[in-house]
Design a protein around this motif. Structure first.
Motif, short mmCIF file in Angstrom:
data_model
loop_
_atom_site.label_atom_id
_atom_site.label_comp_id
_atom_site.label_asym_id
_atom_site.label_seq_id
_atom_site.Cartn_x
_atom_site.Cartn_y
_atom_site.Cartn_z
N LYS A 1 2.18 6.58 -7.32
CA LYS A 1 1.26 7.57 -7.85
C LYS A 1 1.87 8.97 -7.78
O LYS A 1 1.81 9.75 -8.73
CB LYS A 1 -0.07 7.53 -7.07
N ILE B 1 -2.54 0.11 -11.93
CA ILE B 1 -2.61 1.53 -12.29
C ILE B 1 -2.70 1.63 -13.81
O ILE B 1 -1.88 1.05 -14.53
CB ILE B 1 -1.38 2.30 -11.80
N LYS C 1 0.83 -1.21 0.00
CA LYS C 1 0.00 0.00 0.00
C LYS C 1 0.87 1.27 0.00
O LYS C 1 0.54 2.26 -0.65
CB LYS C 1 -0.93 -0.01 1.21
N THR D 1 -7.31 -1.59 -6.51
CA THR D 1 -6.51 -2.13 -5.41
C THR D 1 -7.13 -3.39 -4.85
O THR D 1 -8.34 -3.61 -4.92
CB THR D 1 -6.38 -1.10 -4.27
N SER E 1 -2.37 -6.42 -3.78
CA SER E 1 -2.08 -6.08 -5.17
C SER E 1 -2.71 -4.74 -5.53
O SER E 1 -3.57 -4.23 -4.80
CB SER E 1 -2.61 -7.16 -6.10
N PHE E 2 -2.26 -4.19 -6.67
CA PHE E 2 -2.92 -3.00 -7.23
C PHE E 2 -2.59 -2.93 -8.72
O PHE E 2 -1.64 -3.56 -9.21
CB PHE E 2 -2.50 -1.72 -6.50
N SER F 1 0.98 -3.32 -13.02
CA SER F 1 0.38 -4.22 -12.05
C SER F 1 1.43 -4.68 -11.05
O SER F 1 2.55 -5.03 -11.43
CB SER F 1 -0.22 -5.44 -12.75
N VAL G 1 -7.12 3.51 -10.80
CA VAL G 1 -6.35 2.69 -9.86
C VAL G 1 -7.29 1.64 -9.28
O VAL G 1 -8.38 1.96 -8.77
CB VAL G 1 -5.76 3.54 -8.71
N LEU H 1 2.15 1.81 -3.46
CA LEU H 1 1.16 2.40 -4.36
C LEU H 1 1.15 3.92 -4.26
O LEU H 1 1.16 4.62 -5.27
CB LEU H 1 -0.24 1.83 -4.04
N GLU H 2 1.14 4.44 -3.05
CA GLU H 2 1.08 5.88 -2.87
C GLU H 2 2.35 6.57 -3.42
O GLU H 2 2.28 7.63 -4.03
CB GLU H 2 0.89 6.22 -1.39
#
Length: 414
Positions: A19, A41, A12, A34, A38-39, A56, A32, A15-16
């Protein structure tokens, strides 16, 4: 696709950071998605027509995979891996995607046929040293050549050749002997008595041997261009150098040397009489042409101070004109060695001339251009004598009767 293990990355947090970094670099985040581990974009960079791409990330902190990014998109990979390192608890375990790209598989090679072991060919045997010639290449007469002889002349037919290649040397001249032995002795006796501190030397001298030798010289035409910079007006050093050049010039006659000394003395006196002298920086250039001889032997003949080859008396070499009882010296310096020696001697003379034109010589550049060298055999009489238990030798030019140099007492009065 790239796999990252052992880094301890919070998915997590990653991810931030991704971005934020992508937006700073001009990427537009379209969507996005999530999950727990996993996530995904969706992003694009460029104008309205730019294509969307996806990124990914799936896995756990110590083992996750990044996919969807083209391998040639180095900018995107740089942003991703920079964010991974910034989020990692154990960055030492980081391994870049470029290190994970598998090498293309190597196509299977056909099994090599069993070949018998080959031994390296033996090195070629060194060529045996060419034996010294024992017979003349032209007339077949027996000859004696030593290891020191680079060029040899047959005493039977006059054929001159280089010992190494057995090739004929065509540029070979000679000077004929025009003196009898007694004439050589008379010239030597006159030389013995020259000087105000030598009285009656020739009367007391005992002639012990008189020998005619044909001595080899390399003769080369040279032109020089000399450029110099220096300082004048600071004293009489230039005139002193002129006097030094006059005394050391072996090419000039005694009268010419005396004239140069008188001129240098007059200039030195005029220099001392000048008032309000001030140093001046000057530049000069001058040119000279020489016919320069040098002895074609490695061992110097001290009795020959200098030999000015009389060009007008040169004739093509003819062994029939060499007296049978004369000693004939072969050549120990080849043409290139002789030219190097001549160049050095001429450069030294030009610098001495240059130093006579200024009081302080700052720079001097001498350009010497040499022509083809010619081999000349010259007749020289060596007159041996004793005086008060001391042995001396005087060398006399057999072509023109000039004394070339030799030994005599410093002084002898009565």
């Amino acid at each position: 696709m790239a796999r990252y293990q052992g880094l301890g990355v919070d998915i997590k947090v990653l991810l931030e950071k991704l971005k934020s970094s992508m937006e700073k670099q001009g990427y537009k985040i379209e969507r996005v998605l999530t999950g727990e581990t996993s996530f995904l974009i969706e992003y694009k960079k460029g104008g309205m027509l730019a294509a969307k791409e996806t990124l990914s990330v799936k896995g756990v902190p110590d083992d996750f995979i990044v996919s969807g990014v083209r391998e040639d998109n180095q900018e995107a990979w740089f942003i991703i891996e920079d964010a991974i390192l910034a989020s990692a608890k154990n960055p030492q375990a980081f391994k870049s995607y470029t290190e994970q790209i598998p090498a293309p598989p190597t196509p299977p090679q056909p099994a090599a046929l069993a070949m018998p072991p080959q031994t390296a060919p033996p090195p070629p045997a060194p060529k045996p040293a060419q034996p010294l010639p024992t017979n003349c290449s032209r007339c077949g007469a027996p000859i004696t050549v030593t290891q020191e002889d680079l060029i040899f002349t047959c005493r039977y037919c006059g054929f001159t050749m280089t010992v190494a290649s057995r090739e004929e040397l065509k540029a070979h001249s000679m000077l004929e002997n025009r003196l009898l032995s007694q004439q050589a002795v008379d010239a030597a006796r006159k030389y013995m008595d020259k000087g105000i501190f030598r009285v009656g030397v020739s009367k007391d001298a005992q002639i012990t041997d008189v020998k005619l030798r044909y001595v080899p010289f390399w003769v080369c035409q040279a032109t020089t261009n000399t450029f110099l910079k220096g300082v004048t007006g600071t004293g009489a050093m230039g005139e002193i150098h002129q006097a030094q050049e006059a005394v050391s010039d072996k090419r000039s006659s005694g009268l010419a040397k005396f004239g140069k000394l008188i001129l240098a003395g007059a200039k030195a006196y005029a220099e001392t009489q000048q008032k309000d002298k001030s140093p001046r920086h000057v530049s000069y250039s001058f040119s000279n042409t020489y016919i320069w001889p040098t002895l074609a032997r490695r061992t110097m003949i001290s009795e020959i101070n200098y030999y000015d080859v009389p060009a007008a008396r040169k004739t093509p070499f003819d062994v029939g004109k060499v007296p049978q009882d004369a000693e004939f010296l072969n050549i120990e310096l080849n043409e290139e060695e002789a030219k190097a020696k001549i160049r050095t001697e001429i450069e030294a003379k030009e610098r001495l001339i240059a130093s006579g034109k200024v009081d302080t010589l700052e720079t001097c550049s001498v350009n010497v251009t040499l022509g083809e060298a010619e081999l000349v055999h010259a007749p020289v009489w060596f007159v041996h004598y004793t005086l008060k238990g001391e042995n001396y030798v005087i060398a006399v030019d057999g072509c023109e009767g000039k004394v070339l140099g030799g030994g005599r007492p410093l002084f002898s009065i009565g």
